[in-house]
Design an enzyme around this catalytic site. Structure first.
Site, PDB file in Angstrom:
ATOM      1  N   SER A 157      58.275 105.764  25.239  1.00 47.91           N
ATOM      2  CA  SER A 157      58.154 106.483  23.974  1.00 47.91           C
ATOM      3  C   SER A 157      59.264 106.042  23.009  1.00 47.91           C
ATOM      4  O   SER A 157      59.446 104.848  22.794  1.00 47.91           O
ATOM      5  CB  SER A 157      58.193 107.985  24.264  1.00 47.91           C
ATOM      6  N   ARG A 227      58.331 122.726  19.907  1.00 45.60           N
ATOM      7  CA  ARG A 227      58.071 122.262  21.257  1.00 45.60           C
ATOM      8  C   ARG A 227      56.616 122.486  21.660  1.00 45.60           C
ATOM      9  O   ARG A 227      56.020 121.650  22.352  1.00 45.60           O
ATOM     10  CB  ARG A 227      59.001 122.976  22.239  1.00 45.60           C
ATOM     11  N   ASP A 322      46.667 108.294  26.034  1.00 45.52           N
ATOM     12  CA  ASP A 322      47.818 108.582  25.177  1.00 45.52           C
ATOM     13  C   ASP A 322      47.372 108.477  23.714  1.00 45.52           C
ATOM     14  O   ASP A 322      47.086 107.395  23.227  1.00 45.52           O
ATOM     15  CB  ASP A 322      48.931 107.572  25.478  1.00 45.52           C
ATOM     16  N   HIS A 355      50.278 111.161  26.655  1.00 43.75           N
ATOM     17  CA  HIS A 355      51.558 110.480  26.447  1.00 43.75           C
ATOM     18  C   HIS A 355      52.527 110.766  27.595  1.00 43.75           C
ATOM     19  O   HIS A 355      53.337 109.913  27.965  1.00 43.75           O
ATOM     20  CB  HIS A 355      52.150 110.953  25.122  1.00 43.75           C
ATOM     21  N   ASP A 356      52.442 111.961  28.150  1.00 42.41           N
ATOM     22  CA  ASP A 356      53.299 112.364  29.267  1.00 42.41           C
ATOM     23  C   ASP A 356      53.180 111.440  30.473  1.00 42.41           C
ATOM     24  O   ASP A 356      54.052 111.458  31.351  1.00 42.41           O
ATOM     25  CB  ASP A 356      52.915 113.782  29.726  1.00 42.41           C
TER      26      ASP A 356
END
Lengths: 382, 382
Positions: A157, A227, A322, A355-356
């Site tokens: 990232s 968040r 992602d 994305h994680d």
């Protein structure tokens, strides 16, 4: 608390601090006269110093990438799955360095640190730092640790952007660049999400224009919203469906504004626990570093030109689901490298995690990563 | 101000109000003893009353779908491109009705209206309404207007969900159902975005637990953030790239937190102008109606079973770049209808505009829509 430290862990580790008093010129035109960087190291630096690996962290990451700070720690460092004996970044072979970036909130100089000129927290007066600035500060850390050339610089990232910038700024100071789930710049949509995050943080009544430290509060609600929104973009639609679907926490609708769906419960928890471990001003700085990153901009948008001087060999990895930094964006990096006859391996990993995924030990991903790093290790031992 | 009313406009229109005093039982278990619905009509109801069309609005829509309220209006109604003489919903043929849904903020009873029991604004005490409740209230409006059966019920997004529910609840009261850019329920990701919106609205210090009317303020910052976030999900990544890319407003980076990228400027403007025209409590109610909608839930998740009694013919339209309600979700509706041997036409329109596409007169989309509606009109004239 781990009952015992697992055999493939780097074990108990300690964060170290280095103070730098050579002024650092920043992209914004300002100068940091002095600053601290905190870092951790795992494994042993070889006598010929050729086995050092730098890990660059992403938005909410820090220097604690692996191992435990104490036997009471509930969780290991953020990339413990990837770093340790026998893991892709094998500490039997490598000397691994991970630092908290400038502007961070885990010990390196940042908005919550004391501004030596005023004796008060920097707050909003801490300069806006860029990926380029971080790489410069990381190069000074390398100097201080006696690392002339990294065997590899690795990051996912925003960390991947730092890897790319290392290859551009210090082409001879790294042999391999591992860029995971990254992009050569943010899209308008990425910037838009960051702007919503900034609005949420800055409009919290406890933000006090970034001087909340002096008021003894934190902009908790803004951080929570930021968040929660971040989490949505880290997970894929598919991952959320698999994880939560439309499941109701109490089994039925309550016609009210308390938590009803499991996904709400998860997001609120993620948001609330983030408030305890992260700083709003740091979050703001991170979003700006992301927005600004665009190495091709100085070359009329030609990424290949930006990467012309690169000497490192690349491994680029992306994940199919992602949507924050889609495979398409990784392929832009790969194409630009290939256009310049650079050496690059590329893997597009089938994964539903969004994305994680870059933080998750997905077998196909880790097989590729491990195999690549074994090659890097073999070169060191030659 | 339009220099003159365009020839294909429905012209100057007036919002009308109907008061209902037959109590309405709601899904939440509460009862609305009395309520107002505001609506507009365009075109003329045929003597045999067979040419009536109901337009159902989406999250931020209202009763003003077409035409102008005065010669001073800068903009026509929200779906003026689709409604008027010679347009897909041709007012030379049809009598078109559009209302503001219960819980709305444009004149129908909602949180900002006076609660007859207290003489104060309802605020958070206004009941949470569902798509099913809306359809029931719309059926009463139909009764009042003398419309026994709609030639078609038409809606996009949340409006499309109302269309679906009409076909389920009142199978004989509509001949055609036009469901555009909709879904049979929200995904976990959709719910997650709604939850972030709710957190932003409810945590605004000017929200006062929904009683801000009595404090003479509005939760402007929460509404702004909610709308900014909404806009990101209405546009595709691609549409944002085409519209804004990474363009900087001042041509260069300023290293500050004022607007830098064009996309930030656009979003802030969208957010701020929304504050002037929308109510936070209504927004909250709309997100709940969206979250709860799931006609298959009562049938063990079997959408085909939920649609078993449907008699209307369907046109379902989706847009390739819509990631809020993707074509996949429309195909679920189509498949469920086909499984039950229902009559359905389906068009998946190539469009880069994202979810917003349903409001845009994209030629291929409007050709299909127009052709379908000509068939509906031809049936009326038989």
């Amino acid at each position: 608390m781990p009952d015992s430290i697992p055999a493939d862990s780097v074990g108990l580790v300690t964060t170290q601090t280095l103070h730098f008093d050579t002024p650092l010129n920043l992209d914004c035109g300002r100068v940091l006269a002095e600053y601290d960087l905190v870092y951790e190291t795992y494994g042993t630096l070889a006598e010929n110093r050729d086995n050092a690996i730098l890990i660059c962290h992403a938005l909410s990451g820090d220097q604690h990438a692996a191992g435990y700070h104490s036997m009471e720690d509930r969780k290991p460092g953020w990339w413990d799955t990837a770093i340790g004996p026998g893991k892709p970044i094998d500490t039997n072979h490598f000397y691994v360095v991970c630092l908290n970036n400038l502007g961070g909130c885990k010990g390196s100089s940042g908005p919550a640190s004391t501004n030596p000129q005023t004796g008060k927290p920097w707050g909003p007066d801490f300069p806006i730092v860029t990926v380029h600035d971080w790489v410069n500060s990381q190069a000074r850390l390398a100097d201080a640790l006696g690392v002339g050339q990294w065997a590899a610089v690795i990051g996912g990232s925003l960390g991947g952007m730092q890897v790319l910038q290392w290859a551009i700024d210090y082409p001879r100071r790294l042999r391999h660049a591992v860029v995971i789930a990254a992009a050569p710049n943010l899209t308008a949509q990425n910037i838009a999400f960051n702007e919503v995050v900034r609005q949420a943080l800055r409009s919290d009544p406890d933000f006090y224009d970034g001087r909340y430290y002096e008021h003894g509060v934190v902009p908790a609600q803004g951080l929570k919203i930021a968040r929660m929104l971040g989490h949505i973009t880290y997970l894929s639609d598919d991952a959320m469906r698999k994880k939560f679907g439309r499941e109701l926490r109490e089994g039925k609708i309550s016609f009210g504004f308390d938590v009803e769906f499991q996904v709400e419960s998860y997001l609120r928890y993620q948001g609330e626990s983030f408030v305890e471990r992260f700083d709003a001003n740091t979050y703001l700085l991170m979003t700006k570093a992301l927005d600004y990153y665009d190495p091709a901009a100085e070359h009329g948008g030609d990424l290949s030109a930006a990467l012309q001087g690169v000497e490192a060999q690349f491994l680029v990895v992306s994940f199919t689901s992602d949507w924050r930094f889609s495979p398409e964006r990784s392929r832009e990096i790969v194409k630009a490298l290939l256009d310049g006859d650079k050496t690059v391996s590329y893997a597009e990993v089938e994964a539903h995690h969004g994305h994680d995924a870059f933080l998750i030990p997905i077998p196909h991903y880790f097989d590729i990563f491990h195999a690549y790093m074994e090659r890097v290790a073999a070169e060191c031992e030659r």
